[in-house]
Design a protein around this motif. Structure first.
Motif, PDB file in Angstrom:
ATOM      1  N   ALA A 274      -2.514 -11.788   0.742  1.00 33.00           N
ATOM      2  CA  ALA A 274      -2.583 -10.532   1.488  1.00 33.00           C
ATOM      3  C   ALA A 274      -3.004  -9.382   0.577  1.00 33.00           C
ATOM      4  N   GLU A 275      -2.507  -9.396  -0.647  1.00 29.51           N
ATOM      5  CA  GLU A 275      -2.855  -8.313  -1.579  1.00 29.51           C
ATOM      6  C   GLU A 275      -4.336  -8.392  -1.969  1.00 29.51           C
TER       7      GLU A 275
ATOM      8  N   ASN B 295      -6.688  -9.597  -0.041  1.00 30.17           N
ATOM      9  CA  ASN B 295      -7.435  -9.133   1.137  1.00 30.17           C
ATOM     10  C   ASN B 295      -7.328  -7.616   1.307  1.00 30.17           C
ATOM     11  N   GLU B 296      -6.151  -7.079   1.038  1.00 30.71           N
ATOM     12  CA  GLU B 296      -5.975  -5.623   1.091  1.00 30.71           C
ATOM     13  C   GLU B 296      -6.981  -4.984   0.110  1.00 30.71           C
TER      14      GLU B 296
ATOM     15  N   ILE C 151     -10.456  -5.067   1.584  1.00 31.75           N
ATOM     16  CA  ILE C 151     -10.617  -4.018   2.612  1.00 31.75           C
ATOM     17  C   ILE C 151     -10.858  -2.663   1.931  1.00 31.75           C
ATOM     18  N   LYS C 152     -10.064  -2.405   0.894  1.00 28.47           N
ATOM     19  CA  LYS C 152     -10.246  -1.140   0.163  1.00 28.47           C
ATOM     20  C   LYS C 152     -11.626  -1.080  -0.491  1.00 28.47           C
TER      21      LYS C 152
ATOM     22  N   THR D 253       0.421  -7.682   5.199  1.00 26.92           N
ATOM     23  CA  THR D 253       0.532  -6.248   4.938  1.00 26.92           C
ATOM     24  C   THR D 253       0.041  -5.542   6.205  1.00 26.92           C
TER      25      THR D 253
ATOM     26  N   ALA E 278      -2.439  -3.466   6.733  1.00 29.48           N
ATOM     27  CA  ALA E 278      -3.894  -3.531   6.948  1.00 29.48           C
ATOM     28  C   ALA E 278      -4.346  -4.957   7.238  1.00 29.48           C
ATOM     29  N   THR E 279      -3.763  -5.944   6.543  1.00 26.68           N
ATOM     30  CA  THR E 279      -4.237  -7.322   6.778  1.00 26.68           C
ATOM     31  C   THR E 279      -3.739  -7.862   8.125  1.00 26.68           C
TER      32      THR E 279
ATOM     33  N   GLN F 165      -7.586   0.977  -7.697  1.00 25.28           N
ATOM     34  CA  GLN F 165      -6.924  -0.305  -7.485  1.00 25.28           C
ATOM     35  C   GLN F 165      -6.096  -0.666  -8.711  1.00 25.28           C
TER      36      GLN F 165
END
Ligand SMILES: Cc1ncc(COP(=O)(O)O)c(C=O)c1O
Length: 398
Positions: free
Chosen positions: A103-104, A106-107, A110-111, A138, A140-141, A273
């Motif tokens: 998830a992190e 993918n987050e 996205i960012k 998360t 966003a995910t 990031q």
């Protein structure tokens, strides 16, 4: 509500779990505290690509743990540099950011896409994702995921994730606007029940995104690291995405994930990031040991061969019990049960000492270790055969 006398009461009750404590794992098998042995075809949710507690991962961790645990993400460390170089050498990407979970990663993807939109596309920020897709938990995910059960949860969602239909290029075209910056998908939708994007769809999507100047992001958290018989699934389609995320198998059982991008897409600037444990040497040492093993042509061929064997055994079983298709690729396969009997099969298999997964009530998903043997596959098939016979599956389906 918790029962304070339960040995499990101190843990948040976030999912239904059998009241069993696992204490040991070795290869294809897990043992609980009572000494019962289980044949594991879930492997930590497609995580333990070399089985439970493989010596090469345990040795790499032990060696690194004695040398350096973490110097802080403000400094370079050798295992993360070596692993990033190796991933870049084996893929179409130029740079890597290491994360601690899928998830992190993918987050981060996205960012990165939103940053790309801010820099190169007049602030375009929408990412087209897919109905049935799963990208993590998360905020966003979850918003990017197309999982029905997520829809009413944690409103309001993070905006900017219009959903298209997998394998339907027109549905993607219809969503493209001047707000669009990227398209993001799992090459095989795992949680939805193992629904593959076709090679043709992936190629058409690559052409479409290129024509519109959009980033193509592949979430290979489940399909990457050899799971489908190639190191990365996108290789099957002969395409080169702009961004890829890896997780699960990359650490061989420890929390490691990665965000990879081509030089063009890799646009983070200082401050965009980061994270305390990102790229820590302990996890990267495990990742390096896994990649060195899984990334060889012989190993990848053995995954493809084992996948074909599992597929044909499942097809035989399906024919015997009047069940449906087998879908997926390599060692990420699903058996269509035609009826919502998956949870019951999983419960009976657990009692019988076989760990199976039913991502949707009408399907079983198989995600064994990538070094699973034919004997272990046959043992699982025999166990499943016994359960289906006992249930009278053929009669139920008919
Ligand atoms: C395709 C895909 N993306 C993202 C995730 C989330 O990964 P994690 O659970 O490590 O956060 C998963 C987990 O199942 C996944 O299958």
């Amino acid at each position: 509500m918790t029962n304070a006398t339960s040995p499990f009461a101190a843990l948040m009750d976030i999912t239904a779990r059998p009241p069993t404590v696992f204490v040991k794992g070795e290869g294809a098998y897990l043992w609980d505290e009572k000494g019962k042995r289980y044949l594991d075809f879930m492997q930590g949710w497609a995580v333990n690509c070399l089985g439970h507690s493989p010596a090469i991962v345990a040795d790499a961790l032990a060696l690194q743990a004695r040398q350096l645990l973490t110097p802080s993400p403000a400094f370079y460390n050798a295992p993360s540099l070596t692993l990033a170089k190796a991933l870049v050498a084996r893929s179409c990407f130029d740079q890597v950011f290491f994360a601690n979970s899928g998830a992190e990663a993918n987050e981060g993807a996205i960012k990165l896409a939103r940053k790309y939109g801010a820099l190169h596309k007049n602030g375009a920020h929408e990412i087209i994702t897919f109905v049935g897709g799963f990208h993590g938990r998360t905020l966003a995910t979850m918003s990017a995921s197309g999982k029905k059960a997520f829809e009413p949860l944690f409103e309001p969602k993070v905006p900017g994730f219009p959903k298209a239909q997998l394998n339907d290029l027109d549905s993607v075209k219809q969503l493209i606007s001047d707000k669009t910056v990227a398209v993001m998908l799992e090459p095989i939708q795992g949680e939805a029940g193992v629904w593959p994007a076709t090679n043709q769809f992936l190629r058409e999507l690559r052409d479409l995104t290129k024509a519109h100047g959009l980033l193509l992001i592949v979430d290979e958290i489940q399909t990457g690291m050899g799971r489908t018989g190639k190191l990365f699934h996108y290789e099957h389609a002969g395409i080169e995405p702009d961004v890829m995320t890896l997780g699960k198998g990359i650490g061989g059982g420890v929390p490691l994930a990665a965000l990879l991008a081509t030089g063009h897409a890799s646009c983070f600037e200082h401050g965009d990031q980061g994270g305390t444990f990102n790229g820590n040497p302990l996890m990267c040492a495990a990742g390096l040991a896994v990649l060195e093993h899984v990334g060889t042509p012989e190993f990848l061929k053995s995954v493809a061969d084992a996948g074909l064997f599992l597929e044909s055994e499942l097809q035989r079983l399906s024919a015997r019990h009047g069940l449906g298709d087998v879908r997926g690729r390599g060692l990420l396969l699903a058996l269509d049960l035609k009826l919502p009997i998956g949870p019951s099969i999983v419960a009976q298999a657990f009692e019988a000492g076989v760990l199976l997964n039913s991502p949707q009530p009408e399907a079983l998903r198989f995600m064994p270790a990538l070094n699973v043997t034919r004997e272990e596959i046959s043992e699982m098939i025999d166990g499943l055969d016994t359960i289906l016979t006992k249930m009278g599956a053929a009669r139920l389906v008919a």
